[in-house]
Write a protein that holds these residues in place. Sequence first.
Motif, PDB file in Angstrom:
ATOM      1  N   THR A   1       0.854  -1.182   0.000  1.00 14.71           N
ATOM      2  CA  THR A   1       0.000   0.000   0.000  1.00 14.71           C
ATOM      3  C   THR A   1       0.892   1.234   0.000  1.00 14.71           C
ATOM      4  N   SER A   2       0.288   2.391  -0.225  1.00 16.39           N
ATOM      5  CA  SER A   2       1.075   3.624  -0.236  1.00 16.39           C
ATOM      6  C   SER A   2       1.713   3.882   1.124  1.00 16.39           C
ATOM      7  N   ALA A   3       0.984   3.547   2.196  1.00 11.37           N
ATOM      8  CA  ALA A   3       1.539   3.749   3.537  1.00 11.37           C
ATOM      9  C   ALA A   3       2.743   2.840   3.759  1.00 11.37           C
ATOM     10  N   GLU A   4       2.661   1.609   3.270  1.00  8.77           N
ATOM     11  CA  GLU A   4       3.781   0.680   3.416  1.00  8.77           C
ATOM     12  C   GLU A   4       4.988   1.126   2.595  1.00  8.77           C
TER      13      GLU A   4
ATOM     14  N   ALA B   1       5.719   4.233   1.888  1.00  7.13           N
ATOM     15  CA  ALA B   1       6.285   5.373   2.624  1.00  7.13           C
ATOM     16  C   ALA B   1       7.136   4.885   3.789  1.00  7.13           C
ATOM     17  N   ALA B   2       6.637   3.867   4.521  1.00  3.96           N
ATOM     18  CA  ALA B   2       7.361   3.358   5.683  1.00  3.96           C
ATOM     19  C   ALA B   2       8.660   2.671   5.275  1.00  3.96           C
ATOM     20  N   ARG B   3       8.650   1.914   4.191  1.00  2.00           N
ATOM     21  CA  ARG B   3       9.833   1.150   3.780  1.00  2.00           C
ATOM     22  C   ARG B   3      10.888   2.013   3.069  1.00  2.00           C
TER      23      ARG B   3
ATOM     24  N   ARG C   1       4.682  10.739   3.941  1.00  4.28           N
ATOM     25  CA  ARG C   1       3.392  10.184   3.532  1.00  4.28           C
ATOM     26  C   ARG C   1       2.610  11.147   2.661  1.00  4.28           C
ATOM     27  N   GLN C   2       2.814  12.477   2.868  1.00  2.00           N
ATOM     28  CA  GLN C   2       2.089  13.443   2.058  1.00  2.00           C
ATOM     29  C   GLN C   2       2.617  13.513   0.620  1.00  2.00           C
TER      30      GLN C   2
ATOM     31  N   VAL D   1       3.936  10.496  -0.957  1.00  3.62           N
ATOM     32  CA  VAL D   1       4.053   9.163  -1.533  1.00  3.62           C
ATOM     33  C   VAL D   1       3.055   8.931  -2.667  1.00  3.62           C
ATOM     34  N   TYR D   2       1.834   9.515  -2.598  1.00  8.07           N
ATOM     35  CA  TYR D   2       0.854   9.321  -3.676  1.00  8.07           C
ATOM     36  C   TYR D   2       1.378   9.908  -4.985  1.00  8.07           C
TER      37      TYR D   2
ATOM     38  N   PRO E   1      -7.244  -1.542   1.000  1.00  5.69           N
ATOM     39  CA  PRO E   1      -6.745  -0.271   0.451  1.00  5.69           C
ATOM     40  C   PRO E   1      -5.979  -0.482  -0.848  1.00  5.69           C
TER      41      PRO E   1
END
Length: 265
Positions: free
Chosen positions: A31-34, A36-38, A43-44, A46-47, A66
């Motif tokens: 996912t986009s959150a993952e 960003a984390a990796r 996060r703002q 990454v999309y 998601p």
Amino acid sequence: MAIDPQELTALGLTAYEAGAYLALLGRPELTSAEVAARSGIPRQRVYDVLASLAAKGLCLARDVSPKAFVAVDPAVGLDLLAREREAALARERETTKALATRLATALGPLFTSGRGQNDPLAYVEVLSGPTRIAHRALALAREARRSVASCITRPMILSVEQNTTFMQAPLGRGLGYRALCDAAILDDPELGVLLETLCGQGLALRVADSLPLKMQAFDDEVALLSMQDPAGGPPHFTAVVIYNRGVAAMLSLAFEALWQAARPL
């Protein structure tokens, strides 16, 4: 095998895009959150990064909840990216070439009108730095029409490869080429081999005990003098190109005197 993200940026990716792609390669999907984390992407951002990566053909978006993203096989995605990069560089080269041609045409009349001005130093060109000196020396060697005379002494400005190109430019066209070197030059194995090779190609070489400075004379019309900075520290040179037959004639007399006193190699 560890991959430096900067290697991907050489293909046209941003640092964030490179980080996101490497993160996606390590998992079936993220996912986009993952991502960003990796990858450490904010996060703002990454999309936007993933959208750009998808537009470049390096990832696909899966319509699940998601939303998830999948990396495209590098053998496919990077080949396409490389082709697009190559095409962009080709367009840039053509644009640059066209710009240079247009500017040369536009500036030509200005150059011509400037030749009519009486500049007392128009026959003197001052160069500093080994790169500028090397480029100018090679250009003069290629422009010579009849003869070249050189005084070669350490420390060297040009590399062995540059010296090879410089000296072969007139020799390859059958011009008369005489060179004086000081005895210390022959202590350098690479230069010694180079000079012996060039003697077999027509170079006339003599050895002097010492030489006052580096000098090249072209067609008895142009002289290139390279002077070492007398201050301490690493060798630093300033070169002067003189377009004056009187100066060239005087230097030729000095060269002849040194030539007669020197011994053949």
